[in-house]
Design a protein around this motif. Structure first.
Motif, PDB file in Angstrom:
ATOM      1  N   ALA C  79       0.825  -1.212   0.000  1.00 11.11           N
ATOM      2  CA  ALA C  79       0.000   0.000   0.000  1.00 11.11           C
ATOM      3  C   ALA C  79       0.859   1.261   0.000  1.00 11.11           C
ATOM      4  O   ALA C  79       0.405   2.336  -0.384  1.00 11.11           O
ATOM      5  CB  ALA C  79      -0.924  -0.001   1.208  1.00 11.11           C
ATOM      6  N   LEU C  80       2.093   1.109   0.400  1.00  8.36           N
ATOM      7  CA  LEU C  80       2.992   2.259   0.464  1.00  8.36           C
ATOM      8  C   LEU C  80       3.622   2.593  -0.881  1.00  8.36           C
ATOM      9  O   LEU C  80       4.143   3.692  -1.072  1.00  8.36           O
ATOM     10  CB  LEU C  80       4.113   1.921   1.440  1.00  8.36           C
ATOM     11  N   THR C  81       3.581   1.628  -1.794  1.00  6.25           N
ATOM     12  CA  THR C  81       4.277   1.829  -3.068  1.00  6.25           C
ATOM     13  C   THR C  81       3.813   3.062  -3.844  1.00  6.25           C
ATOM     14  O   THR C  81       4.647   3.849  -4.278  1.00  6.25           O
ATOM     15  CB  THR C  81       4.142   0.574  -3.947  1.00  6.25           C
ATOM     16  N   PRO C  82       2.506   3.267  -4.021  1.00  5.00           N
ATOM     17  CA  PRO C  82       2.102   4.441  -4.808  1.00  5.00           C
ATOM     18  C   PRO C  82       2.601   5.755  -4.223  1.00  5.00           C
ATOM     19  O   PRO C  82       3.063   6.622  -4.955  1.00  5.00           O
ATOM     20  CB  PRO C  82       0.576   4.383  -4.769  1.00  5.00           C
ATOM     21  N   VAL C  83       2.524   5.894  -2.919  1.00  2.56           N
ATOM     22  CA  VAL C  83       2.962   7.157  -2.329  1.00  2.56           C
ATOM     23  C   VAL C  83       4.461   7.339  -2.569  1.00  2.56           C
ATOM     24  O   VAL C  83       4.944   8.436  -2.842  1.00  2.56           O
ATOM     25  CB  VAL C  83       2.596   7.241  -0.830  1.00  2.56           C
ATOM     26  N   ASP C  88       6.414  11.301  -4.403  1.00  8.56           N
ATOM     27  CA  ASP C  88       7.657  11.535  -3.674  1.00  8.56           C
ATOM     28  C   ASP C  88       8.053  13.005  -3.647  1.00  8.56           C
ATOM     29  O   ASP C  88       8.770  13.447  -2.759  1.00  8.56           O
ATOM     30  CB  ASP C  88       8.780  10.701  -4.298  1.00  8.56           C
ATOM     31  N   ASN C  89       7.590  13.770  -4.631  1.00 12.75           N
ATOM     32  CA  ASN C  89       8.000  15.173  -4.688  1.00 12.75           C
ATOM     33  C   ASN C  89       7.489  15.965  -3.487  1.00 12.75           C
ATOM     34  O   ASN C  89       7.993  17.040  -3.200  1.00 12.75           O
ATOM     35  CB  ASN C  89       7.527  15.819  -5.988  1.00 12.75           C
ATOM     36  N   ASN C  90       6.491  15.426  -2.795  1.00 10.46           N
ATOM     37  CA  ASN C  90       6.011  16.085  -1.581  1.00 10.46           C
ATOM     38  C   ASN C  90       7.141  16.362  -0.597  1.00 10.46           C
ATOM     39  O   ASN C  90       7.091  17.319   0.160  1.00 10.46           O
ATOM     40  CB  ASN C  90       4.953  15.229  -0.895  1.00 10.46           C
ATOM     41  N   TRP C  91       8.148  15.509  -0.624  1.00  7.98           N
ATOM     42  CA  TRP C  91       9.278  15.713   0.280  1.00  7.98           C
ATOM     43  C   TRP C  91      10.051  16.981  -0.046  1.00  7.98           C
ATOM     44  O   TRP C  91      10.735  17.535   0.805  1.00  7.98           O
ATOM     45  CB  TRP C  91      10.243  14.514   0.229  1.00  7.98           C
ATOM     46  N   GLU C 119       6.394  15.868 -11.443  1.00 12.89           N
ATOM     47  CA  GLU C 119       7.799  16.141 -11.725  1.00 12.89           C
ATOM     48  C   GLU C 119       8.723  15.016 -11.279  1.00 12.89           C
ATOM     49  O   GLU C 119       9.802  14.842 -11.837  1.00 12.89           O
ATOM     50  CB  GLU C 119       8.199  17.444 -11.050  1.00 12.89           C
ATOM     51  N   VAL C 120       8.323  14.267 -10.268  1.00 10.40           N
ATOM     52  CA  VAL C 120       9.191  13.205  -9.775  1.00 10.40           C
ATOM     53  C   VAL C 120       8.486  11.859  -9.824  1.00 10.40           C
ATOM     54  O   VAL C 120       7.374  11.711  -9.323  1.00 10.40           O
ATOM     55  CB  VAL C 120       9.646  13.490  -8.322  1.00 10.40           C
ATOM     56  N   PHE C 165      -5.238   6.167   1.463  1.00 11.67           N
ATOM     57  CA  PHE C 165      -5.109   6.738   2.807  1.00 11.67           C
ATOM     58  C   PHE C 165      -3.675   7.206   3.051  1.00 11.67           C
ATOM     59  O   PHE C 165      -3.445   8.272   3.615  1.00 11.67           O
ATOM     60  CB  PHE C 165      -5.516   5.715   3.864  1.00 11.67           C
ATOM     61  N   MET C 166      -2.727   6.388   2.624  1.00 11.47           N
ATOM     62  CA  MET C 166      -1.328   6.753   2.831  1.00 11.47           C
ATOM     63  C   MET C 166      -0.993   8.027   2.063  1.00 11.47           C
ATOM     64  O   MET C 166      -0.319   8.922   2.581  1.00 11.47           O
ATOM     65  CB  MET C 166      -0.451   5.581   2.365  1.00 11.47           C
ATOM     66  N   ILE C 167      -1.482   8.112   0.823  1.00  9.21           N
ATOM     67  CA  ILE C 167      -1.243   9.316   0.023  1.00  9.21           C
ATOM     68  C   ILE C 167      -1.856  10.526   0.717  1.00  9.21           C
ATOM     69  O   ILE C 167      -1.238  11.586   0.812  1.00  9.21           O
ATOM     70  CB  ILE C 167      -1.833   9.149  -1.391  1.00  9.21           C
TER      71      ILE C 167
END
Ligand SMILES: Nc1ncnc2c1ncn2[C@@H]1O[C@H](COP(=O)(O)OP(=O)(O)OP(=O)(O)O)[C@@H](O)[C@H]1O
Ligand SMILES: [Mg+2]
Lengths: 313, 269, 269
Positions: C79-83, C88-91, C119-120, C165-167
């Motif tokens: 479930a973590l893979t999509p996020v 990832d650019n959220n970081w 972008e990422v 949910f994770m996203i």
């Protein structure tokens, strides 16, 4: 819709900032303080820009130029007043507004950092839905104005500042927008790159009748590009007229330089509307021997400096 | 290199951290929630185990250990690896290298301010809360002094680990990869996520001699008077381990940095 | 020009093109790719070791035995893979916001959130996916769950739900930086919260049960969605409606993010 590209009426923008206190004690106090003050970045600015105009939007540091551009591009919401860009309210219809504008913001590149320029162009072509023909035509036009081959296949991250700025300007014009905003596009560039960029902007404006709003601290840009100048200071518009009028803002000044017998130059600033130049020369000639005479136009830079300083005091 | 310069850097760091006022409170709050998670997890674990004492640790011991480890983690946390890769990318590193002191010193002391702030804002409140909730389960004596010393040593070891990892980044540009490896190793092997007492014997023995343990487990053991730190010889051996790592890592880090700094290729103009 | 011509098809096409370009340029940084992948494998190994250490000492948690726990663990990893891959650019958000570079995303006639996120693309998330799938298959076998087309479809649906949910959690955490300077730690700690998603939410009680279900919905990252598969005879209502809730949470986090963009006043010139 008339001939106006941009109309602003009574436009204001305030920022709320925390009053910071000095020193370590102040920092600890600030942790809990609710002491805000309001900074008026733009105050009651009225401005109308016609299609195809190139306007120099000038003012000293912190005058509110970038803030105005952010409002015109729809990124910032005005605190009060009206603004219309290409007939739309930029803040409310940001996406629609962005279709018809191009922006270059100082040294912040808007291109994809790791992609070669040409790939960025292709992505922009898709994003703005430019037809293949228009796209190719635009590239052709670019080729006729500057030498783009050396940078076309270079990733943006490997470009020099000048190349990057050039790329950003090209990217801003790519979808043939009605208005292009250039916020300090020549900052940090060498003289030849500056000249290249100026002639590029002039050429694009001429060919595509693009409206250009240019802010800069380099009066060379203004002299080369702008017929009309708008000056703001402390958020307020203080000048809005042709560049010719600017020179007579304080009267029509010219500098008279006289070379004396001992090889020194004597300089006098003369307001021609009040004093006759020949009279000054004759008077000087009677007193001492004059070997050479020079008459220098006051430069835009000097006038602007006078205006900024005059307003500051 | 006068102490005044260093104090000035510390002071500037303190003021800078305090600028992020809301951020400070949010961080505190997020930590609290994190501790709630830790609490429920271990409560469930102990409830399912059927005994009160596991590996010589009661539920209370484990909680105190983990809570303080989290607080210590916050206090020790540095973002040198990220900061360095960012300043290499933006070219800002040139300015830092031109500072009138060595880069390592400059970095260390720029961080000292935020350490002071997070010590006062996170560690001390956490400590006080733990004391109140457990009605004084932590002995208040000389161990506090030893703990303070061990924490300073831990800080230096942690700084060196960060610096060495950041230096590796000069070679690869793979900041994310390098950083995640470091974080994973440190979190697991230092005892910050599971007390070392729970490790299987063989793994536990190896881990005891690694530098990561000296960062979290050693100060906490000393504070809680575990692992023989209540005897002089036990205390000495813990400090000895820390000191050895301080010396080894400082020398290694300095040599590595001095060798690598020539490698810096600066992006952009 | 008509107004609605930029539909889903348009965005998918743009995304694909950005992705292809991004992958191409990533290929030229092979070292980075290798190191990141190693890093990814190491975090997963460390997570797994933590898991083993815990279960070496405790046979079950809250009535969940080793294999069921393993199932939850694998489920949360997938479930973590999509996020990891797509968001990832959220970081980078807070750095862009702080420096003012964020403004560049606001000058294009497309959705700001999409533009920023597109972008990422993070390839290394795929390693985690492989790890998760392997573990899930193992646990699936050991528990003795049946394999059939409807069940696989159910699995996919609920995995997708869990990842929404994770996203949502990470979007919201990242967006705090529009309001709060120095909120970087919120993201770090939220990302650590996800480690608790692999434990049954039944370990929480009272108000915290509500919080971890509806405020910081980690209970939905593995627990509720996987109950549909693990305990088909006895599925709580929350599990059934979790897909709808997932969409709602994602939507809310998106709105929150966009609200941040509107609110943010673009420092820097
Ligand atoms: N996000 C913000 N928050 C608070 N104050 C701001 C913000 N942005 C701008 N200001 C303030 O508003 C005023 C105008 O800033 P602006 O960036 O528009 O100036 P400028 O004319 O572009 O100056 P420069 O020539 O230096 O670029 C300044 O006093 C600045 O400090
Ligand atoms: Mg500006």
């Amino acid at each position: 819709m008339g001939n106006e590209a941009i109309v602003m009426k009574d436009l204001c923008k305030d920022f709320k900032v925390l009053n910071r206190h000095e020193g370590l004690k102040g920092s600890i106090r600030d942790l809990f303080s609710r002491d805000y003050k309001t900074v008026s970045a733009v105050r009651n600015v009225d401005l109308t820009v016609n299609k195809g105009e190139m306007i120099g939007y000038l003012g000293p540091n912190g005058a509110g130029k970038s803030t105005t551009i952010k409002m015109m591009t729809g990124v910032l919401e005005p605190t009060s007043g009206e603004i219309l860009v290409n007939g739309v309210v930029p803040y409310i219809n940001r996406k629609k507004n962005c279709e018809n504008i191009g922006v270059v913001f100082g040294q912040r590149s808007q291109l994809w950092w790791s992609l070669p320029l040409i790939e960025s162009f292709k992505l922009l072509r898709d994003i703005y839905m430019v037809s293949e023909k228009d796209y190719q035509d635009m590239l052709e036009l670019y080729r006729s104005l500057v030498d783009i081959e050396p940078i076309l296949h270079k990733p943006v991250r490997q470009m020099s500042l000048g190349q990057r700025t050039l790329s950003d300007i090209l990217a801003a014009f790519l979808h043939n927008p009605d208005i292009v905003f250039l916020d300090e596009p020549t900052i940090g560039l060498d003289v030849s790159m500056k000249a290249k960029i100026r002639s590029l902007i002039a050429g694009l404006n001429e060919q595509k009748n693009t409206t250009v709003i240019l802010t800069t601290h380099d009066m060379g840009d203004v002299d080369a590009l702008c017929k009309r100048i708008v000056i703001i200071d402390k958020g307020q518009k203080i000048y809005d007229n042709d560049i010719e009028h600017l020179k007579s803002y304080f009267g029509s000044y010219r500098t008279l330089r006289l070379k004396l017998d001992d090889d020194t130059w004597e300089e006098t600033l003369i307001d021609e509307s009040k004093t006759d130049i020949m009279e000054v020369i004759n008077r000087a000639d009677r007193q001492k021997k004059i070997r050479d005479i020079e008459l220098i136009e006051i430069s835009t830079e000097e006038v602007i400096k006078k205006i900024y300083e005059g307003e500051a005091s | 290199m006068t102490p005044r310069k260093l104090i000035a850097l510390t002071r500037a760091g303190i003021m800078e951290s305090l600028q992020f006022r809301l951020g400070t409170f949010v961080t505190l709050f997020a930590n609290l929630i994190y501790l709630v998670l830790v609490y429920y997890l271990w409560k469930a674990i102990y409830a399912s185990s059927g005994t009160d004492v596991v590996n010589g640790m009661t539920f209370n011991d484990t909680m105190i250990y983990l809570i303080l480890a989290t607080a210590l983690f916050n206090f020790l946390e540095m973002f040198i690896v990220w900061d360095m890769s960012r300043s290499i990318q933006s070219g800002k590193i040139i300015l830092d290298l031109l500072k009138p002191m060595t880069f390592r010193k400059y970095t260390f002391w720029s961080y000292s301010g935020s350490h002071v702030v997070s010590f006062v804002l996170t560690f001390i409140p956490t400590f006080v809360v733990v004391m109140i909730v457990t009605k004084g389960a932590i002995h208040m004596g000389l161990n506090l002094l030893w703990f303070a010393i061990a924490t300073v040593l831990a800080l230096i070891i942690n700084f060196n680990i960060e610096m060495i990892v950041a230096t590796i980044c000069l070679y690869t540009e793979s900041t994310w990869g390098i950083n995640i490896v470091k974080e994973t190793i440190v979190l697991l092997l230092s005892g910050a996520s599971i007390p070392l007492a729970f490790f299987p014997d063989k793994l536990g023995t190896v881990v005891r001699y690694l530098p990561f343990r000296a960062v979290y487990d050693t100060p906490l053991s000393i504070l809680l008077e575990k692992n023989g730190s209540d005897t002089i010889s036990g205390l000495l051996s813990l400090f000895g381990m820390q000191l050895i790592w301080v010396v080894v890592l400082t020398i290694a880090g300095t040599l590595f940095w001095n060798h690598s700094v020539r490698k810096i290729t600066v992006n952009g103009g | 020009m008509e107004k609605n011509k930029r539909g889903l098809g348009f965005y998918l096409r743009i995304y694909r093109k950005v992705l292809v370009q991004d992958l191409k340029s990533k290929m030229s940084y092979r070292a980075d790719f290798v190191i990141s992948t190693i890093g990814m494998i190491m975090t997963n190994l460390a997570g797994f070791i933590t898991f083993l250490i815990l279960f070496g000492k405790f046979p079950s948690i809250n009535g969940w035995d080793y294999h069921h726990m393993l199932f939850l663990y694998a489920f949360s990893l997938i479930a973590l893979t999509p996020v990891q891959c797509f968001f990832d650019n959220n970081w980078n958000l807070r750095f862009m916001v702080q420096s003012g570079d964020f403004i560049k995303y606001c000058f294009r006639p497309i959705n700001v959130f999409f533009y920023f996120i597109s972008e990422v693309f993070d390839v290394k998330g795929l390693g985690q996916l492989a790890f998760g799938v392997g573990t899930l298959v193992y646990a699936w076998n050991k528990i003795g769950l049946v394999v059939s087309v409807p069940i696989i479809l159910k699995l996919l649906l609920y995995l997708l739900t869990a990842s929404l949910f994770m996203i949502a959690i990470m979007n919201a955490a990242a967006a705090t930086c529009f309001w709060i300077q120095g909120s970087g730690y919120v993201m770090v700690i939220m990302f650590r919260f996800k480690d608790f998603a692999k434990y049954p939410a039944s370990i929480f009680s009272g108000i915290f049960r509500v919080i971890f279900t509806f405020v910081i919905p980690i209970a939905f990252v593995a627990y509720y969605p996987s109950l549909v598969l693990l305990d088909p005879g006895n599925v709580p209502l929350l599990s059934w409606i979790s897909p709808a809730l997932g969409i709602l949470f994602f939507y809310l986090s998106y709105k929150f993010w966009m609200l941040g963009v509107r609110r943010y006043d673009f420092t820097g010139s």
